[in-house]
Design a protein around this motif. Structure first.
Motif, short mmCIF file in Angstrom:
data_model
loop_
_atom_site.label_atom_id
_atom_site.label_comp_id
_atom_site.label_asym_id
_atom_site.label_seq_id
_atom_site.Cartn_x
_atom_site.Cartn_y
_atom_site.Cartn_z
N LYS A 7 -1.88 8.24 3.62
CA LYS A 7 -1.77 7.04 4.43
C LYS A 7 -2.90 6.99 5.44
CE LYS A 7 2.15 5.49 2.74
NZ LYS A 7 2.25 4.21 2.04
N ASP A 179 -5.34 -2.06 -8.31
CA ASP A 179 -4.09 -1.47 -7.80
C ASP A 179 -4.38 -0.47 -6.69
OD1 ASP A 179 -1.96 -2.51 -9.80
OD2 ASP A 179 -3.53 -1.75 -11.10
N THR A 183 -3.23 -0.94 -2.78
CA THR A 183 -2.45 0.11 -2.15
C THR A 183 -3.11 0.57 -0.87
OG1 THR A 183 -1.57 0.85 -4.29
CG2 THR A 183 -1.48 2.43 -2.47
N SER A 187 -1.77 0.42 3.04
CA SER A 187 -1.69 1.55 3.97
C SER A 187 -2.40 1.24 5.29
CB SER A 187 -2.27 2.82 3.33
OG SER A 187 -3.68 2.76 3.26
N ASP A 191 2.49 -3.47 3.80
CA ASP A 191 2.78 -3.86 2.42
C ASP A 191 2.80 -5.37 2.22
OD1 ASP A 191 2.98 -1.21 1.75
OD2 ASP A 191 5.17 -1.12 1.93
N ALA A 194 -0.60 -6.59 1.28
CA ALA A 194 -0.92 -6.12 -0.08
C ALA A 194 -0.20 -6.96 -1.12
CB ALA A 194 -0.56 -4.65 -0.22
N ILE A 206 2.16 -4.55 -7.88
CA ILE A 206 1.08 -3.57 -7.68
C ILE A 206 1.52 -2.28 -8.37
CG2 ILE A 206 -0.26 -2.26 -6.01
CD1 ILE A 206 0.37 -4.47 -3.96
N MET A 208 1.76 1.56 -9.21
CA MET A 208 1.71 2.70 -8.30
C MET A 208 0.82 3.81 -8.86
SD MET A 208 5.73 2.68 -7.17
CE MET A 208 5.51 3.84 -5.82
#
Length: 327
Positions: A7, A179, A183, A187, A191, A194, A206, A208
């Protein structure tokens, strides 16, 4: 910079991240666009400049992509005095020829300055050559897995879509770059932003980073006997109504013991355990990509009850189907 859990620390409201992209001859225009367009859209949706993009190359001449289209860099990489927060290396895989030492030296200087470094497609191999991926989880396009593992044993090779490990980002190229970058934006800025970027690109979701790359079956099994390839193909086509190990062996015209030996030698698993993993991976995709009830997904992946499904799922992934959806 990134922290240990992948993160990013909170960003001050008025701060802009400077992002550079260095392209090497033969790079994928698709992968380059998938890495940069989410940042451009993030700026538009936020109504301010969250990310300031710059393009670099070995020198200032146009760089031809794999499709023959040329990209004009703003500056030569090694000569640039730009202050960067993140640099992405976009290159073909396998690499076309040698990588100039001046570029490798520049990457090492950026790493020493704690700039976040990312590899797109063959860019992972460029980073690995400098040693800046040693001890990190990293991935790249699946056709290069075997050669990369042999050439860079200090890198913790992953076969996932993308990896964000502390201050290093890598992906399998192509759309996996999108993706990964969405992501990353999540971070940095939450979210919700995103997800709005994902909607802008008309994406269902999205993907993972823990999702595996879709490697063709024959490639996955390498030089394994055809009977093993056929066994796995039978498993993949019979998820809802699983076959027993005995039934699989009968279909293949070999004994159960022969089948078990093949799985142990080439896949390091017994057939039933490998089959269960396939079913649970399919269940995970359905949980993430659809709004079908967990009980329905249980039946579609060969489980006799929701309770049995939940127990098997928790034992395999460390969370229940309900927790998967909430996450």
């Amino acid at each position: 910079m990134m922290v240990a859990d992948g993160k990013a620390p909170p960003l001050s409201p008025g701060l802009t991240r400077d992002v550079g992209v260095v392209v090497l001859p033969g790079f994928s225009m698709l992968a380059q666009a998938c890495a940069t367009e989410p940042l451009h859209v993030a700026n538009r949706l936020a109504g301010r400049t969250l990310y300031r993009l710059s393009t670099f190359a070995v020198d200032e001449r146009p760089v031809a992509s794999a499709s023959g289209q040329a990209l004009l860099p703003q500056a030569a990489a090694a000569a640039s005095g730009a202050s960067l927060d993140l640099l992405l290396v976009c290159a073909p895989g396998p690499l076309a020829g040698s990588v100039p030492q001046s570029l490798l030296d520049w990457l090492q200087r950026l790493a020493a300055a704690r700039v976040v470094l990312g590899g797109i497609g063959g860019g992972t191999e460029v980073l690995a050559r400098t040693g800046v991926l040693d001890g990190y989880r990293a991935t790249l396009p699946w056709p290069r897995f075997e050669a990369f593992a042999r050439d860079y044993p200090r890198v913790r090779l992953s076969q996932q879509l993308f990896e964000i490990d502390r201050d290093r980002l890598t992906c399998g190229g192509g759309t996996a770059a999108m993706d990964m970058m969405m992501t990353l934006v999540g971070s940095h800025h939450g979210d919700e932003l995103a997800e709005r970027i994902s909607e802008h690109f008309v994406l269902e979701r999205i993907r993972m980073g823990d999702e595996p790359q879709q490697v063709p079956l024959r490639t996955r099994l390498g030089h394994a006997p055809q009977s093993l390839v056929d066994a796995v193909a039978l498993m993949e086509s019979n998820i809802e109504e699983p076959l027993t190990t005995h039934e699989l062996a009968e279909h293949l015209g070999i004994s159960r013991r022969q089948l078990e030996r093949l799985f142990k030698k080439y896949l390091q698993a017994v057939p039933s355990r490998y089959y269960l993993n396939l079913r649970l991976q399919q269940a995970r995709r359905l949980l993430r990509e659809s709004d079908r009830p967990a009980g329905e997904i249980a039946l579609q992946t060969g489980f006799s009850s929701a309770a049995h499904f939940s127990t098997a799922y928790r034992n395999h992934f460390g969370m229940t189907p309900r927790e998967e959806r909430l996450g």
